[in-house]
Write a protein that holds these residues in place. Structure first.
Motif, PDB file in Angstrom:
ATOM      1  N   ARG A 127      -8.044  -2.189  -1.389  1.00  0.00           N
ATOM      2  CA  ARG A 127      -8.474  -0.699  -1.669  1.00  0.00           C
ATOM      3  C   ARG A 127      -7.206   0.199  -1.976  1.00  0.00           C
ATOM      4  NH1 ARG A 127     -13.417   2.187  -1.306  1.00  0.00           N
ATOM      5  NH2 ARG A 127     -14.943   0.745  -0.624  1.00  0.00           N
ATOM      6  N   LEU A 128      -6.300  -0.457  -2.087  1.00  0.00           N
ATOM      7  CA  LEU A 128      -4.881   0.171  -2.393  1.00  0.00           C
ATOM      8  C   LEU A 128      -4.518  -0.081  -3.789  1.00  0.00           C
ATOM      9  CD1 LEU A 128      -2.967  -0.817   0.867  1.00  0.00           C
ATOM     10  CD2 LEU A 128      -4.197   1.371   0.454  1.00  0.00           C
ATOM     11  N   GLN A 129      -3.833   1.116  -4.378  1.00  0.00           N
ATOM     12  CA  GLN A 129      -3.360   1.145  -5.880  1.00  0.00           C
ATOM     13  C   GLN A 129      -1.805   1.310  -5.950  1.00  0.00           C
ATOM     14  OE1 GLN A 129      -5.689   3.225  -8.586  1.00  0.00           O
ATOM     15  NE2 GLN A 129      -3.994   3.143  -9.999  1.00  0.00           N
ATOM     16  N   VAL A 171      -4.899   5.108  -1.843  1.00  0.00           N
ATOM     17  CA  VAL A 171      -6.069   4.665  -1.052  1.00  0.00           C
ATOM     18  C   VAL A 171      -7.168   4.999  -2.303  1.00  0.00           C
ATOM     19  CG1 VAL A 171      -7.804   4.290   0.965  1.00  0.00           C
ATOM     20  CG2 VAL A 171      -5.285   4.817   1.155  1.00  0.00           C
ATOM     21  N   ARG A 172      -7.915   3.904  -2.518  1.00  0.00           N
ATOM     22  CA  ARG A 172      -8.965   4.314  -3.635  1.00  0.00           C
ATOM     23  C   ARG A 172     -10.128   4.511  -2.855  1.00  0.00           C
ATOM     24  NH1 ARG A 172      -7.820  -1.280  -6.600  1.00  0.00           N
ATOM     25  NH2 ARG A 172      -6.542  -0.606  -8.222  1.00  0.00           N
ATOM     26  N   GLU A 173     -10.601   5.934  -3.492  1.00  0.00           N
ATOM     27  CA  GLU A 173     -11.837   6.535  -3.266  1.00  0.00           C
ATOM     28  C   GLU A 173     -12.336   7.057  -1.810  1.00  0.00           C
ATOM     29  OE1 GLU A 173     -14.749   3.082  -3.758  1.00  0.00           O
ATOM     30  OE2 GLU A 173     -13.893   2.807  -5.940  1.00  0.00           O
ATOM     31  N   LEU A 174     -11.228   6.737  -1.111  1.00  0.00           N
ATOM     32  CA  LEU A 174     -11.609   7.295   0.359  1.00  0.00           C
ATOM     33  C   LEU A 174     -10.510   8.603   0.592  1.00  0.00           C
ATOM     34  CD1 LEU A 174     -11.968   4.109   2.375  1.00  0.00           C
ATOM     35  CD2 LEU A 174     -13.681   5.770   1.706  1.00  0.00           C
ATOM     36  N   VAL A 234       1.623   5.947   1.996  1.00  0.00           N
ATOM     37  CA  VAL A 234       0.312   5.693   1.695  1.00  0.00           C
ATOM     38  C   VAL A 234      -0.496   7.495   1.576  1.00  0.00           C
ATOM     39  CG1 VAL A 234      -1.945   5.038   2.141  1.00  0.00           C
ATOM     40  CG2 VAL A 234       0.239   3.662   2.748  1.00  0.00           C
ATOM     41  N   ILE A 235      -1.039   7.473   0.274  1.00  0.00           N
ATOM     42  CA  ILE A 235      -1.801   8.827   0.060  1.00  0.00           C
ATOM     43  C   ILE A 235      -3.215   8.419  -0.238  1.00  0.00           C
ATOM     44  CG2 ILE A 235      -2.024  10.708  -1.809  1.00  0.00           C
ATOM     45  CD1 ILE A 235       0.842  10.485  -0.267  1.00  0.00           C
ATOM     46  N   ALA A 236      -4.339   9.236   0.450  1.00  0.00           N
ATOM     47  CA  ALA A 236      -5.724   9.413   0.256  1.00  0.00           C
ATOM     48  C   ALA A 236      -6.211   9.811  -1.044  1.00  0.00           C
ATOM     49  CB  ALA A 236      -6.338  10.106   1.269  1.00  0.00           C
ATOM     50  N   ALA A 237      -7.324   9.380  -1.490  1.00  0.00           N
ATOM     51  CA  ALA A 237      -7.770   9.766  -2.667  1.00  0.00           C
ATOM     52  C   ALA A 237      -7.806  11.381  -2.898  1.00  0.00           C
ATOM     53  CB  ALA A 237      -9.216   9.109  -2.634  1.00  0.00           C
ATOM     54  N   VAL A 241      -1.392   9.900   4.273  1.00  0.00           N
ATOM     55  CA  VAL A 241      -1.872   9.186   5.251  1.00  0.00           C
ATOM     56  C   VAL A 241      -0.894   8.678   6.295  1.00  0.00           C
ATOM     57  CG1 VAL A 241      -3.354   7.071   5.652  1.00  0.00           C
ATOM     58  CG2 VAL A 241      -3.853   8.610   3.907  1.00  0.00           C
ATOM     59  N   GLY A 242       0.192   8.076   5.832  1.00  0.00           N
ATOM     60  CA  GLY A 242       1.211   7.657   6.563  1.00  0.00           C
ATOM     61  C   GLY A 242       2.079   6.426   5.828  1.00  0.00           C
TER      62      GLY A 242
END
Length: 157
Positions: free
Chosen positions: A80-82, A92-95, A31-34, A39-40
């Motif tokens: 919130r995920l793509q 993660v969208r927008e965060l 998982v990657i942040a915006a 992220v993890g």
């Protein structure tokens, strides 16, 4: 009407259930942040027990600052995920990662009060059904459960 405590449970805590045959299991995906920071990995899936569809994803932090902040995981609405094309990565969208570190801590059961905290943090209309996340991947199967009993066909509500 069922209360939310009875409806949303972590898949890892449900004996006899798993991702349905033919569906993609996103547990373990990166998982990657915006802001592009890691992220993890997806640790577990939070399932709506009335529809057997995923509503939230539990992400296990793999970054030392997050652990130092006293958080080992966070829960994010599936919408919130793509999915990254052709890769086992979720964005993660927008965060940003720093914003995600401020997400509310959720216990082992997603109770009503925790659901309300998540809605406030991520926005009231955070696409809990995951239509934006699943997109065309489940087109034509939107009403079919994502989770099924291990020894039989998918369960319906």
């Amino acid at each position: 009407m069922q209360d939310i405590e009875a409806r949303q449970k972590r898949l890892g805590l449900l004996d006899g259930y798993d991702v349905a045959d033919g569906e993609t299991d996103i547990r373990g995906w990166l998982v990657i942040a915006a802001d592009g920071q890691r992220v993890g990995r997806v640790g577990d899936l939070v399932v709506d027990m009335s529809s057997f569809c995923v509503r939230h994803v539990e992400i296990a932090f793999d970054r030392k600052p997050a652990l130092a902040a006293g958080k080992e995981h966070l829960v994010v609405p599936i919408g919130r995920l793509q999915v990254a094309p052709l890769r086992r990565i979720l964005h993660v969208r927008e965060l940003t990662l720093d914003e995600l570190l401020d997400a509310p801590v959720i216990g082992s059961a997603l109770e009503h009060g925790e659901e309300m905290m998540l809605r406030r943090f991520y926005g009231g209309e955070a696409d809990l059904d995951g239509h934006r996340f699943w997109g065309r991947r489940r087109m034509g199967r939107e009403t079919f459960p994502y989770v099924a009993a291990r020894s039989g066909p998918a369960l319906t509500s």
